[in-house]
Enzyme design. Structure first.
Site, PDB file in Angstrom:
ATOM      1  N   LYS A  55     -15.077 -30.430  67.434  1.00 54.91           N
ATOM      2  CA  LYS A  55     -14.911 -29.030  67.832  1.00 54.91           C
ATOM      3  C   LYS A  55     -13.897 -28.354  66.919  1.00 54.91           C
ATOM      4  O   LYS A  55     -14.111 -27.231  66.444  1.00 54.91           O
ATOM      5  CB  LYS A  55     -14.457 -28.943  69.302  1.00 54.91           C
ATOM      6  CG  LYS A  55     -15.590 -29.220  70.279  1.00 54.91           C
ATOM      7  CD  LYS A  55     -15.111 -29.429  71.707  1.00 54.91           C
ATOM      8  CE  LYS A  55     -16.297 -29.848  72.577  1.00 54.91           C
ATOM      9  NZ  LYS A  55     -15.916 -30.270  73.924  1.00 54.91           N
ATOM     10  N   GLN A  99     -10.826 -30.594  77.679  1.00 54.42           N
ATOM     11  CA  GLN A  99     -11.860 -31.618  77.507  1.00 54.42           C
ATOM     12  C   GLN A  99     -11.951 -32.486  78.766  1.00 54.42           C
ATOM     13  O   GLN A  99     -10.948 -33.005  79.238  1.00 54.42           O
ATOM     14  CB  GLN A  99     -11.513 -32.484  76.278  1.00 54.42           C
ATOM     15  CG  GLN A  99     -12.559 -33.528  75.947  1.00 54.42           C
ATOM     16  CD  GLN A  99     -13.901 -32.916  75.542  1.00 54.42           C
ATOM     17  OE1 GLN A  99     -13.960 -32.010  74.721  1.00 54.42           O
ATOM     18  NE2 GLN A  99     -14.978 -33.436  76.106  1.00 54.42           N
ATOM     19  N   ASP A 122     -15.937 -22.612  78.264  1.00 50.31           N
ATOM     20  CA  ASP A 122     -16.929 -23.526  78.845  1.00 50.31           C
ATOM     21  C   ASP A 122     -17.781 -22.813  79.897  1.00 50.31           C
ATOM     22  O   ASP A 122     -18.837 -23.319  80.281  1.00 50.31           O
ATOM     23  CB  ASP A 122     -16.213 -24.717  79.507  1.00 50.31           C
ATOM     24  CG  ASP A 122     -16.264 -25.984  78.655  1.00 50.31           C
ATOM     25  OD1 ASP A 122     -17.176 -26.091  77.813  1.00 50.31           O
ATOM     26  OD2 ASP A 122     -15.402 -26.861  78.845  1.00 50.31           O
TER      27      ASP A 122
END
Ligand code: NAD
Length: 292
Positions: A55, A99, A122
């Site tokens: 990422k 995460q 997200d």
């Protein structure tokens, strides 16, 4: 003989990333700022470390700022919340991604719900879930967005299609269903309690499988010509004692029947980070009131 089309997720993800890089450059020249993404990693989970590294690399490659905040596995919930709070208040940070999975002693729901919804790249915050269903501008979860982009790459209008989503998780199944409804599909969500799932899937013009059961969807479940999007990533024993990746769809069998199908790997997988980058740009625009 097969006449299906294999949907190339790697190539389409590269196109999405190119679009992001162009938009980042445009924002910098028109508004004088660069969007930035902060990723929080707690602990040493090997898969999570790889995801976070990828990422970060792709964020920088698109021209955006990237920050990694690493905490030890023993970090307290209060410490994780304190970092999120700091990132919420930092105007240079447009996107915050914590995460998953978090260590057991940290309440993941509490942490995710602490992220400023406008920085929640997200798209998991209940405010963003609500905005998605209501149809407001919002940050949409990445894997579902990627899945729908892949379906639209072979059928630009999905309107009127019977779509069957297999799986009802908050991170894939439910948001995919919301997006397909927004695309004017007639949406059925199948799950672990669905009766006669094979016949439900057989009625679908578009199937999105997000179950986590290796090769569950068989060739004789699929309507001839249907679009099949396989979100599953399952590690199974392969040759010579190695493991291999398979999806939730029995690829060879389904490819013979489908009109178009995504492979695993190389289908939905590469789309997730590309859509995360897109969300970071969108988050920056939402925060600054930039339209379009
Ligand atoms: P999950 O375990 O949270 O949800 C699975 C869903 O499948 C549940 O809603 C359950 O009701 C349903 N289900 C379980 N057994 C079933 C059955 N026998 N018949 C019908 N439905 C059944 O999983 P998830 O997080 O939604 O992930 C699903 C798959 O997608 C996994 O393989 C995961 O690795 C993969 N995934 C891929 C990406 C990506 O980037 N490509 C991202 C997230 C998840």
């Amino acid at each position: 003989m097969t006449n299906h089309r294999v949907i190339d997720g790697k190539a389409i993800a590269a196109e999405v990333r190119e679009g992001v890089a162009r938009e980042v450059a445009r924002l910098e020249s028109a508004y004088g700022f660069r969007p930035g993404l902060a990723v929080v990693l707690v602990g040493e989970d090997p898969a999570s470390k790889v995801y976070v590294k990828n990422k970060g690399e792709q964020t920088k490659a698109s021209g955006m700022n990237s920050w990694e905040h690493k905490l030890p596995a023993e970090a307290s919930e209060a410490e994780v919340l304190a970092i999120v709070d700091k990132l919420n208040r930092d105007p240079a940070v447009n996107g915050i991604l914590v995460q998953l999975p978090l260590p057991k002693h940290v309440n993941a729901e509490k942490v995710l719900n602490t992220i400023d919804p406008d920085k929640d790249v997200d798209g998991f915050h209940p405010v963003n879930v609500g905005r998605l269903w209501v149809g407001e501008r919002t940050l949409v979860p990445c894997t579902p967005t990627g899945s729908v982009i892949l379906a639209k790459s072979v059928a630009p209008s999905l309107a009127g299609m019977n779509a069957v989503v297999i799986g009802r998780s908050n991170i894939v199944g439910k948001p995919v269903a919301a997006l397909l409804l927004r695309e004017n599909c007639t949406v059925t969500v199948a799950h672990s309690r669905t009766r006669n799932i094979q016949s439900v899937v057989k009625g679908a013009d578009l199937v999105v499988a997000a179950v986590g059961i290796p090769e569950m969807v068989r060739g004789d479940w699929v309507k001839p010509g249907a679009i099949v999007i396989d979100v599953g990533i399952n590690r199974v024993p392969g040759e010579a004692g190695k493991t291999k990746l398979v999806g939730d769809v029995a690829y060879d069998e389904c490819a013979r029947v489908a009109g178009a199908i995504t492979p695993v790997p190389g289908g939905v997988g590469p789309m997730t980070i590309a859509c995360l980058l897109q969300n970071t740009v969108e988050a920056a625009k939402i925060q600054r009131g930039i339209k379009g």
